[in-house]
Design an enzyme around this catalytic site. Structure first.
Site, PDB file in Angstrom:
ATOM      1  N   PHE A 111       0.824  -1.223   0.000  1.00  0.00           N
ATOM      2  CA  PHE A 111       0.000   0.000   0.000  1.00  0.00           C
ATOM      3  C   PHE A 111       0.847   1.257   0.000  1.00  0.00           C
ATOM      4  CE2 PHE A 111      -0.018   2.176   4.146  1.00  0.00           C
ATOM      5  CZ  PHE A 111       0.606   1.253   4.988  1.00  0.00           C
ATOM      6  N   LYS A 112       2.119   1.125   0.377  1.00  0.00           N
ATOM      7  CA  LYS A 112       3.002   2.303   0.421  1.00  0.00           C
ATOM      8  C   LYS A 112       3.132   2.963  -0.945  1.00  0.00           C
ATOM      9  CE  LYS A 112       4.092   0.993   4.591  1.00  0.00           C
ATOM     10  NZ  LYS A 112       3.865   1.716   5.803  1.00  0.00           N
TER      11      LYS A 112
END
Ligand SMILES: Cc1ncc(COP(=O)(O)O)c(C=O)c1O
Ligand SMILES: N[C@@H](CCOP(=O)(O)O)C(=O)O
Length: 473
Positions: A111-112
């Site tokens: 998700f980064k």
């Protein structure tokens, strides 16, 4: 739109300044002086719009004109053009009530990427406009490092140093950091835990001489711009399920508290969120805090969800700041107590405020493995261990707290299972494959430097390598 430190320092920064500054010099985190709100009509109008369009509408008010609108659109289009799914963060229905939001379609499968691809372009733009360079130092428990290295690849105005806990990240995560072809990237294996890495990085920001010498900047979620970009997918997913005319709950696998804080900000902006559920692994400091009111760090335990092997959750400070009525002095005392004794007590009123928005629970290693196995058997869907923590906790909290079954619960799928093949295979028998652009990752040459768990040693290393410290233009 101006930003101030949670610790009460007198400076007021614009978005562009806060973006470059990362952490405030007094050790606090930057917060907007007020959170912009969106009306129900504005939220309803997001339905069916492309991700990048919604991203512009959500991010724009926070930027406060410090990046012009056309450039902001270009930055956002560029960032989300790197995703392998046209919806960017698609939803997958697990059963009538539970969904997952896949946040792993970016280049490094975590998700980064969602926020980092935005942050890198925004930072590059501001540095170019000011004809400046920056030295980025970041701490990672596995995913932030790879995402930052990828997003900043080839950006000439930055040197990057990523501290990771030696032996405590997965092989795929380590290789995403140690196989970069960019000479300006340094992967530093620290003899310690993620908390040690993060402590070193945060202390560098309060070391004025060092900070100024290297023009220090940060890409962890202590940087407000990371949070802003993470707010967007709360809106896209909630409107897809009927918001603002229907409430939604979110369950978030949590470590440094950045991702779930973004959900809380979305709620402040007007998104009708019912519960924000904090899901922790065995390192359950946040679940214990919500239960007892005591924030009490314990030794970090290694788990199959290594990116969440965290005790000191930096962004919890932002939430406490709001819950304590922005009383920076009182907050500062709690943070001093944390530094000195490893613990503090959340004041009763603040605790009540936290409990009104958040629920929390932990999933131990058995529950994580059982959940991966069950979801594969029942839904034919392979979870990564971090997402499995979330799904296990979502079910537990829904039952325990008797949550309204008509309100859907979206668990954030924070990583692709192929980042953690050993844990996934042990639980399910499935060995998830890396996507084609990473197919040769395990054969690439690795470069890293091993350093002790010591701020001075890391600072000396940074000064010796950062081009800005050598007078680079
Ligand atoms: C895969 C994964 N899940 C969950 C988390 C926890 O997110 P946060 O630190 O924003 O709480 C992380 C790391 O931050 C992660 O890499
Ligand atoms: N889990 C993270 C830890 C750092 O989180 P950040 O969101 O503050 O950058 C990681 O994988 O590195």
């Amino acid at each position: 739109m101006l930003y101030h430190s949670t610790r009460g320092g007198s400076e007021r920064l614009t978005f562009a300044d806060a973006l470059l500054a990362g952490l405030a010099p007094d050790g606090g985190l930057y917060m907007p002086e007020s959170v912009p709100t969106l009306s129900h009509d504005q939220i309803r109008a997001m339905r069916g719009k492309p991700y990048a369009t919604v991203a512009f509408e959500v991010i724009h008010p926070f930027v406060g004109g410090t990046i012009d609108d056309d450039t902001l659109r270009t930055i956002i289009d560029g960032a989300y053009g790197t995703f392998r799914h046209t919806a960017v963060t698609p939803l997958v229905q697990l059963d009538e009530r539970h969904l997952v939001m896949e946040l792993f379609h970016g280049r490094t499968l975590a998700f980064k990427d969602v926020a980092m691809q935005f942050l890198a372009r925004a930072m590059d733009h501001v540095l170019a406009e000011r004809d400046q360079r920056a030295t980025i130092v970041g701490a990672t428990s596995g995913d932030t490092g790879g995402a930052a290295i990828d997003a900043f690849l080839g950006r000439e105005r930055t040197d990057m140093f990523i501290l990771y806990p030696d032996g405590r990240v997965s092989d795929v995560q380590r290789r995403q950091m140690t196989t970069s072809a960019d000479g300006n990237v340094h992967a530093l294996a620290i003899d310690g835990t993620f908390d040690d890495c993060q402590r070193i990085v945060k202390s560098m920001f309060t070391h004025t001489a060092f900070r100024e010498q290297v023009a220090l900047s940060g890409v962890n979620s202590i940087n407000w711009a990371r949070i802003v970009a993470q707010i967007v997918y709360y809106f896209t997913s909630a409107v897809a399920l009927g918001a603002p005319d229907r409430k939604v709950s979110f369950c978030v696998p949590t470590g440094n508290f950045g991702d779930i804080l973004a959900g809380w900000v979305a709620k402040q902006m007007g998104l009708p969120i019912d519960r924000l559920i904090i899901a922790t692994n065995t390192n359950d400091i946040l679940a214990r805090t919500l239960e007892t009111g005591r924030y009490e760090a314990a030794d970090v335990v290694q788990t199959t969800s290594p990116s969440m092997d965290i005790q000191v959750s930096s962004n919890f400070e932002r939430l406490l700041h709001a819950a304590m009525g922005k009383d920076s002095n009182a907050l500062g005392e709690l943070m001093s107590s944390l530094k000195q004794s490893g613990s503090f007590t959340v004041p009763e009123e603040a605790l009540e405020a936290l409990r009104s928005d958040f629920s929390a629970a932990r999933a131990g290693e058995d529950a994580v493995a059982t959940t991966m196995k069950r979801v594969l058997a029942e839904q034919g869907y392979v979870l990564d261990p971090h997402t499995a923590v979330g799904v296990a906790v979502a079910h537990h909290v829904a039952d325990e707290e008797n949550l309204d079954p008509s309100i859907p619960i979206i668990t954030l799928a924070t990583a692709h299972p192929a980042k953690f093949p050993a844990a996934v295979e042990a639980a399910t028998g499935v060995n998830p494959a890396l996507p084609p652009h990473l197919a040769d990752l395990m054969e690439r040459d690795e470069h890293m430097d091993r350093l002790p768990n010591d701020q001075k040693a890391v600072e000396d290393f940074v000064v010796s390598k950062a081009r800005i410290a050598a007078g680079g233009a």
